[in-house]
Design a protein around this motif. Structure first.
Motif, PDB file in Angstrom:
ATOM      1  N   TRP A 216      17.251  17.142  -3.419  1.00 14.48           N
ATOM      2  CA  TRP A 216      16.417  15.953  -3.503  1.00 14.48           C
ATOM      3  C   TRP A 216      17.095  14.696  -2.940  1.00 14.48           C
ATOM      4  N   GLU A 217      18.409  14.642  -2.996  1.00 19.45           N
ATOM      5  CA  GLU A 217      19.043  13.382  -2.592  1.00 19.45           C
ATOM      6  C   GLU A 217      18.868  13.110  -1.108  1.00 19.45           C
ATOM      7  N   SER A 218      19.006  14.146  -0.294  1.00 17.55           N
ATOM      8  CA  SER A 218      18.814  13.902   1.139  1.00 17.55           C
ATOM      9  C   SER A 218      17.349  13.568   1.430  1.00 17.55           C
ATOM     10  N   LEU A 219      16.458  14.200   0.684  1.00 19.83           N
ATOM     11  CA  LEU A 219      15.043  13.846   0.836  1.00 19.83           C
ATOM     12  C   LEU A 219      14.811  12.393   0.435  1.00 19.83           C
ATOM     13  N   TYR A 220      15.437  12.003  -0.659  1.00 20.55           N
ATOM     14  CA  TYR A 220      15.290  10.624  -1.135  1.00 20.55           C
ATOM     15  C   TYR A 220      15.701   9.635  -0.052  1.00 20.55           C
ATOM     16  N   GLU A 221      16.843   9.936   0.593  1.00 16.72           N
ATOM     17  CA  GLU A 221      17.333   9.022   1.624  1.00 16.72           C
ATOM     18  C   GLU A 221      16.425   9.041   2.855  1.00 16.72           C
ATOM     19  N   ALA A 222      16.011  10.251   3.246  1.00 17.76           N
ATOM     20  CA  ALA A 222      15.126  10.351   4.419  1.00 17.76           C
ATOM     21  C   ALA A 222      13.835   9.578   4.185  1.00 17.76           C
ATOM     22  N   ALA A 223      13.295   9.714   2.963  1.00 18.54           N
ATOM     23  CA  ALA A 223      12.059   9.003   2.642  1.00 18.54           C
ATOM     24  C   ALA A 223      12.297   7.493   2.636  1.00 18.54           C
TER      25      ALA A 223
ATOM     26  N   GLY B 177       9.659  14.799   6.989  1.00 20.34           N
ATOM     27  CA  GLY B 177      10.405  15.824   7.703  1.00 20.34           C
ATOM     28  C   GLY B 177      11.143  16.818   6.811  1.00 20.34           C
ATOM     29  N   PHE B 178      10.702  16.934   5.563  1.00 21.78           N
ATOM     30  CA  PHE B 178      11.345  17.879   4.637  1.00 21.78           C
ATOM     31  C   PHE B 178      11.114  19.301   5.128  1.00 21.78           C
ATOM     32  N   LYS B 179      12.168  20.125   5.069  1.00 16.67           N
ATOM     33  CA  LYS B 179      12.060  21.482   5.607  1.00 16.67           C
ATOM     34  C   LYS B 179      11.843  22.551   4.530  1.00 16.67           C
ATOM     35  N   GLY B 180      12.143  22.213   3.288  1.00 16.63           N
ATOM     36  CA  GLY B 180      12.075  23.231   2.243  1.00 16.63           C
ATOM     37  C   GLY B 180      10.669  23.440   1.723  1.00 16.63           C
ATOM     38  N   ASP B 181      10.546  24.361   0.748  1.00 18.48           N
ATOM     39  CA  ASP B 181       9.256  24.490   0.088  1.00 18.48           C
ATOM     40  C   ASP B 181       9.345  24.144  -1.398  1.00 18.48           C
ATOM     41  N   ARG B 182      10.521  23.693  -1.828  1.00 25.28           N
ATOM     42  CA  ARG B 182      10.648  23.159  -3.192  1.00 25.28           C
ATOM     43  C   ARG B 182      11.655  22.022  -3.189  1.00 25.28           C
ATOM     44  N   VAL B 183      11.364  21.028  -4.006  1.00 23.98           N
ATOM     45  CA  VAL B 183      12.311  19.935  -4.189  1.00 23.98           C
ATOM     46  C   VAL B 183      13.127  20.257  -5.441  1.00 23.98           C
ATOM     47  N   THR B 184      14.439  20.356  -5.269  1.00 24.29           N
ATOM     48  CA  THR B 184      15.286  20.808  -6.377  1.00 24.29           C
ATOM     49  C   THR B 184      16.464  19.862  -6.567  1.00 24.29           C
TER      50      THR B 184
ATOM     51  N   PRO C 132       0.804  -1.237   0.000  1.00 31.89           N
ATOM     52  CA  PRO C 132       0.000   0.000   0.000  1.00 31.89           C
ATOM     53  C   PRO C 132       0.834   1.283   0.000  1.00 31.89           C
ATOM     54  N   ALA C 133       2.001   1.235   0.607  1.00 27.91           N
ATOM     55  CA  ALA C 133       2.790   2.470   0.697  1.00 27.91           C
ATOM     56  C   ALA C 133       3.968   2.408  -0.271  1.00 27.91           C
ATOM     57  N   SER C 134       4.678   3.509  -0.366  1.00 30.25           N
ATOM     58  CA  SER C 134       5.789   3.611  -1.310  1.00 30.25           C
ATOM     59  C   SER C 134       7.044   2.959  -0.747  1.00 30.25           C
ATOM     60  N   GLU C 135       7.904   2.521  -1.671  1.00 30.28           N
ATOM     61  CA  GLU C 135       9.200   1.970  -1.254  1.00 30.28           C
ATOM     62  C   GLU C 135      10.318   2.991  -1.409  1.00 30.28           C
ATOM     63  N   THR C 136      10.163   3.845  -2.383  1.00 31.65           N
ATOM     64  CA  THR C 136      11.135   4.935  -2.559  1.00 31.65           C
ATOM     65  C   THR C 136      10.359   6.151  -3.079  1.00 31.65           C
ATOM     66  N   LEU C 137      11.060   7.256  -3.151  1.00 31.99           N
ATOM     67  CA  LEU C 137      10.449   8.466  -3.689  1.00 31.99           C
ATOM     68  C   LEU C 137      10.046   8.287  -5.157  1.00 31.99           C
TER      69      LEU C 137
ATOM     70  N   GLU D 172      17.504   6.992 -10.177  1.00 29.37           N
ATOM     71  CA  GLU D 172      17.699   7.671 -11.463  1.00 29.37           C
ATOM     72  C   GLU D 172      16.382   8.304 -11.950  1.00 29.37           C
ATOM     73  N   LYS D 173      15.295   7.626 -11.694  1.00 33.18           N
ATOM     74  CA  LYS D 173      13.998   8.168 -12.108  1.00 33.18           C
ATOM     75  C   LYS D 173      13.718   9.484 -11.381  1.00 33.18           C
ATOM     76  N   VAL D 174      13.973   9.484 -10.086  1.00 33.58           N
ATOM     77  CA  VAL D 174      13.752  10.711  -9.329  1.00 33.58           C
ATOM     78  C   VAL D 174      14.701  11.810  -9.820  1.00 33.58           C
ATOM     79  N   ALA D 175      15.955  11.432 -10.060  1.00 33.63           N
ATOM     80  CA  ALA D 175      16.935  12.415 -10.554  1.00 33.63           C
ATOM     81  C   ALA D 175      16.482  13.012 -11.889  1.00 33.63           C
ATOM     82  N   LEU D 176      15.844  12.176 -12.698  1.00 35.18           N
ATOM     83  CA  LEU D 176      15.351  12.649 -13.989  1.00 35.18           C
ATOM     84  C   LEU D 176      14.185  13.620 -13.825  1.00 35.18           C
ATOM     85  N   LEU D 177      13.281  13.293 -12.916  1.00 41.74           N
ATOM     86  CA  LEU D 177      12.045  14.067 -12.809  1.00 41.74           C
ATOM     87  C   LEU D 177      12.198  15.352 -12.000  1.00 41.74           C
TER      88      LEU D 177
END
Lengths: 432, 432, 432
Positions: free
Chosen positions: B108-115, B97-104, B30-35, B67-72
C-alpha cells in the motif's frame, strides 16, 4: 465454458470436511432406521398431503414403516419436479446404491431393503457422517434436555429457546423450567437466575450457540424487572388465561435476558426470523407453518445496538428480506448471515440470496449453509444442492464477471463453509 | 458467445462521455488529496468497522492521512469479496497505475505515494473527469450553500431539501433558513416565500434538480396554510420540544411546497425513497443508516396525481420496491426510474432491477445510473460496474432472448445513459 | 449449448394446442376488427400516455379507428424496448404477414390495411385460434351476463365477482343483481339465495370457474347472518352513504358466500390478489390501477382453512409475493399457482417466479399461464413469451443444473400448460 467451470469449482468445494451448524439431529438416534424415517420427513409428508394424500392416512398410527413408505411412494410422481424429491434421489443413489432416477411403486421395495440393510450396520451413522464429509453437527436442544450420553465433539449442543420465550405461559413449560432448574421462578430475579443456570449447564456441556425461531411480528425490546415481576405474577396466578399483554411482556423479558446471557457466556445467538406457526391448522405434523414476508430487520435494531458484544447469525425465512440481511450485516459488526432457511432453501432462492451476500457482506461474516436435518442422511444432498448453487454464483459472478482466478473463488467458498463456522461457533466446534 | 457479446456491448457503451446526475462532490475540492480520501469513504470505513475495526480507532482525530490508510488496509483482506473493494482495485489500476489485484500491508505504501503524486498535479480533477469520461457532475447542495466560485456547467447545482423537510424544527436549521433568505419565517405564507427565494437563487445559478431522501414511513399529503401556521407557531415557540404532530404537519407542508416550486421553476424533483437514518447508533460516520423494505409507492400516489407537471425521477433503496417503481413509471407520465441506490447499487441487484425496467418502462423514462460519489475518483469504477451489468442484461435479454441486433441494444443503452439525462435535467446539463 | 437447448425445448412446447384459462374475450366479438382494437389495448394506450401523449387525444371520441392508430404509432418509438411492444411486432409478423421489426409512421398504413383485410374474413377468429393453437378460452363474465349465443365449449364462461363483493353498495349494482335474480335481496338469507341462483345459472351454462381480483388490504373472514342482515339493511336504506364498516361487512359476507357456493358447485375460485384500483386518477381507461406490494397470503389463511374442498388457483400481482405463493401452494392442498399476472407478466418476472414454483410446488398444482387478453390476437405473442421463459428455466435449471433428460423437462411443461388446466377446470374445459 461456464458449465465445466462450475463443475471444477464444485469438485473442489465438495472435498472439504465440514461442520453443520444447525440441525435437529437426535444424538442418540442420529441416522435413519428405515426408509420410513426418510420419507416421513415433513418435506415429503407435507408435499404428499398437498398433492392430495389425506392426512389421516399419512399419520395413521397403525402404519408399519414399510406400509408408510408404500403409502407415500406413489405420490412422489406428482412431486418429482421438486428439489425436495431430488434430495431423496441423490441420497438413495449416494448412500444406498440406488441406480434409478425415480423411486416408484415398482422399485421401492428393493430400495427399502437395501437401505434397511445398511441402516442396520452398527456404525451406520459414522458411515453417513464420513460419506457426507461432516465432522460435527449442531443439535437443537430443548432447554431441559440432558446433555450427556453422546459425544459432544461430534453432536454439539445448542440451547433452543422458543419454548422459554413464547410458551412460558403454558403451565407445562413453566413446570419443565422448574424441574430443570430445581425451583419455580417467582420473580423476574429468580427467572433471570433460572435462565442463567440453564446457560451454565449448557455451557459446561459444550453448547456453542443459543438459537430461536421468531414470528414476523416480533420486535424485541427491554422490559423492566418491575414490569416482568408483574407479568410473571399474573402468569403464575392465571396460567394460560394471563392476558396477552402480560404474556408479551414476559416474552420480551425472557428474550432480552437470553441475549444478556449470550453476552456473559460468549455464545452466538442464532435468530431465525419470520415463521408463523400453525397457519395451516389441518396440515400434517411439522407441515403447518408458513410466513408473512412483511417483516423488517429494523424490528431488531434496538437489540443489535444493545448487545454489541453478542454475535447474531441470522436466517430469514423470506428471500425478500435477504437484502435487508445483507445491509444489516454490512453495517452492524455483530450481525452476520446464516444459511438458507426452509422456504428459502431451494436452488433459485439460494442463488439469488447467496449472490447478494457474497458481493456485499464481509467474507468473514457469512455462514454459508446448514442442513436443518432431522436425520443424518439429508446432509449430503442438501449440502450438495447448496454447493452447486455456490459454484454457479462463484463461476458466473466472480470468475466470469469479475475475472477472479479460480483458486480465489475456491478460497472464498472455504471461508464461508469452513473457516467462519469454526471461528464464530468457537473452540468446541473447532475441535469437533 | 454471450461473454464476447457482453464485452462487445460494454466496449461500445464505455466510450461515451456522460453526465453524472447525482453526486456529493464538493466543487471546490472535487478530487482526492491522498488515498485517505478514498479509503475514508464510508463504504470502506463501515465495512472495516463491520469486520471488526473499532470505531474510535477509525475516527481517531489524531490520525494523519497516511496513518488512516495504514489502519484500514489490513481490514481489506476481510472485505475483498465485496464489490466495494473491487471499485477500489479498479480505480487504483485505472487512475494510479496500480498493478496488483489486492491492496495489502506490503504494497500500500508505494500505491499511497503514486496516488499522492498524481493527486498533487494541479489539473488532477480534470484528468479524472477525462479518464472517467464525465463532462458534468450534479452536486448535492444544502439549501443555504453559496453557488459561486465554481464552474456550474461542470459542477451542476441541485437543491437538496432533507433539512428543510425533516429538520426545520431544529433551531439551528431555522436560523440557517433565516440567514439564507434574510428573514425568519413567521407564517406559512412567509415560509412559502422563503422557500420560493431559495428556488429563485438556485435556479438563477444553474440548478437542474431538487432532491430529497425520504424515510420508508413518509407519505406526502397537502397541509392547509392554517394548519401550517399553527404548526410553525408552535415550533417557533417551543423549538425542538414542539410536539411530533406539529413537526409532521410542517414536514408535509414544506414537502408539498417544494413540489409546487418544482412545477413553477420547471425542476425535476428527485425522490430517493426508503432510508431510515441512524439505525446503528454506534456506527461510523455515514455508516449508520439502514432501511425497512416495507414501503410502497402508493404512499406517493396523491403527490403524483397532484403534480402532473413535475417530473419525479425516483430511486428506491430496497430492490423489492423496484417492481412497484417499474409499474408506477409505466403508468404515470411524471414518474421515471433513477439509477441504483446505495444498498441496491451492487451487481446482482442492478442486474435484477435494470432487467425489469428495461423490459417494461418506456425507454425515454429511465435514467440509467449516477455514482453518488463524494470524490471524483469513484465515478470510473462505479459506472464501469453498472455498464457491465447493463451489457449483461442487454446481451442476455435483448440480443439473445429477443433477437435484437447489437446496434439496437447499444442505442437503448445510449438512451438511458446519455439522452435521457440531458433531456430530463435540461439545458444547463446539456451544455455541461 | 444452452441456447440451442432452449430452442429445442421451445419448439416442442410450442406445438401443443392449449386452453387459455383466463381472458377478457367477448365471445360475440372475440377478434379485432381493425388495428385500432390492437393498439387500443390498455397496454399501449397507458404506455403511450406515460411516454407523453395526452389522455384527451388518446380518448377523443371523434377518432376513427385509423386516426387512432395514426395517433398512437409515433409513440411506439419511445416504447420499443418494452415487451408489450414486442407482443405487437410478433403478432403482426405471425398473423398479418408484417415483415418489419418496428411499426412506424412510414409503414403502419399498409399494415393497417393488411390487418383489416384479414380481420374482415368471416372465419378470422377461428383462424386466430388455430394459428395460436388454442382450443378454448375462458371468459370473464359479469354476474348478470347472459350466457347464450356462443359456443361455450370454445368460449368457457367464468363468473367474475368483483362487483358483487366490492360494489354491492352501489344502487346500480344492487339493481343489476335484482334484475338477474328476479328479486331484490332484503336479507342475508335472500342475498345468499340470489348468489346461489347465479351459480345455478352459470353452472348450467358451462361455467368452469368463479374469479375475483382483490385489493392488497383485503383479508377475508366469515360474517354472521345477523351482522350481514344489519349491514344489508343499512345499505338498502342509505345506498352509497352506508358507512364503510357496513359495506365492509357486506363485502366479507358476499366473499365468504361465494367460497361456499364454489364448494357446492365444485368450481375453482380464482383469486387475483393485490390490485389497487384507480390509483392514477387521470390515467387512460384501464390504465389507472397499481399495487402495494405489502400484501401477504396469511390474509387468506382463514379462508384456505375454512374451505378445504375448494381449489384456489392464485395469481399475485407483485413478484415479491411469489415466494409466499410457492410456500402456501407447497403446504395447502387447496392452493395452487395460476399464471403470471399483469405487472408480473414480463419476461424477467416470469423467469424468476416460474423458477421458484417449478422447483418446490407439486407439478400437479401449477397452472402455467393465461393471456388475460381482450382480443384473440394477443394469445399468440403472450403465450410465446411465456413459453420462451419456461424453456429457459427448464433448460438452465432442470436439464443443465439437475441433469434431467430433455423429454422429462418437456413432460413437466406439458403438465403445467395442458394437463393441469384440463384437470383443475374440469370436464367442460376438457371437451373444449
Amino acid at each position: 465454458m461456464s458449465q465445466t467451470l462450475r463443475d471444477r469449482l464444485f469438485d473442489e468445494i465438495d472435498q472439504w470436511t465440514l461442520i453443520d451448524p444447525h440441525t435437529h439431529i437426535n444424538p442418540n438416534q442420529p441416522a435413519s432406521e428405515t426408509l420410513a424415517d426418510i420419507l416421513g420427513y415433513h418435506y415429503y409428508t407435507e408435499l404428499a398431503h398437498s398433492a392430495g394424500l389425506p392426512r389421516d392416512r399419512i399419520e395413521s398410527p397403525d402404519l408399519s414403516p414399510k406400509e408408510k413408505v408404500a403409502l407415500l411412494v406413489p405420490t412422489l410422481e406428482s412431486l418429482d419436479n421438486t428439489v425436495q424429491v431430488s434430495w431423496l434421489i441423490e441420497m438413495t443413489q449416494q448412500l444406498f446404491g440406488f441406480k434409478g432416477d425415480r423411486v416408484t411403486a415398482s422399485n421401492w421395495e428393493s430400495l427399502y431393503e437395501a437401505a434397511a440393510q445398511r441402516m442396520r450396520q452398527p456404525n451406520w451413522s459414522t458411515q453417513v457422517l464420513e460419506k457426507s464429509r461432516l465432522r460435527a453437527v449442531f443439535l437443537t436442544n430443548d432447554f431441559d434436555d440432558r446433555l450427556d450420553g453422546f459425544d459432544s465433539a461430534i453432536y454439539v449442543p445448542c440451547l433452543r429457546t422458543d419454548d422459554l420465550v413464547f410458551k412460558l405461559s403454558e403451565p407445562e413449560v413453566l413446570q419443565r423450567l422448574a424441574r430443570a432448574t430445581s425451583r419455580m421462578p417467582e420473580s423476574a430475579e429468580s427467572l433471570h437466575a433460572a435462565i442463567g443456570s440453564l446457560f451454565e449447564y449448557f455451557s459446561a456441556h459444550g453448547a456453542r450457540a443459543c438459537a430461536i425461531s421468531l414470528p414476523p411480528g416480533f420486535a424485541p425490546s427491554p422490559v423492566s424487572k418491575t414490569a416482568a415481576d408483574r407479568a410473571l405474577a399474573q402468569l403464575l396466578a392465571r396460567g394460560s388465561d394471563a392476558d396477552p399483554a402480560a404474556r408479551r411482556e414476559l416474552s420480551h423479558f425472557v428474550f432480552w435476558t437470553l441475549a444478556g446471557f449470550c453476552a456473559d457466556f460468549n455464545l452466538p445467538f442464532d435468530l431465525m426470523i419470520g415463521v408463523n406457526r400453525n397457519v395451516y391448522t389441518s396440515g400434517v405434523y411439522q407441515g403447518r407453518d408458513l410466513f408473512d414476508s412483511r417483516v423488517s430487520l429494523i424490528q431488531y435494531g434496538e437489540l443489535f445496538n444493545a448487545f454489541p458484544q453478542v454475535t447474531f447469525p441470522i436466517s430469514v425465512l423470506a428471500s425478500v428480506t435477504n437484502q435487508e440481511l445483507v445491509a444489516y450485516s454490512w453495517i452492524f459488526p455483530n450481525v452476520m448471515t446464516l444459511g438458507h432457511w426452509w422456504y428459502s432453501n431451494t436452488p433459485s432462492m439460494i442463488e439469488h440470496d447467496a449472490a447478494a451476500r457474497l458481493e456485499a457482506v464481509p467474507k468473514t461474516k457469512q455462514i454459508g449453509y446448514y442442513s436443518d436435518m432431522y436425520k443424518l442422511e439429508f446432509a449430503l444432498p442438501k449440502f450438495a444442492m447448496y454447493k452447486r448453487m455456490l459454484a454457479k454464483v462463484l463461476a458466473e459472478r466472480f470468475v466470469i464477471d469479475r475475472l477472479w482466478p479460480e483458486d480465489r473463488a475456491v478460497a472464498l467458498a472455504r471461508q464461508i463453509l469452513c473457516e467462519n463456522v469454526e471461528r464464530v461457533f468457537g473452540s468446541a466446534a473447532a475441535q469437533g
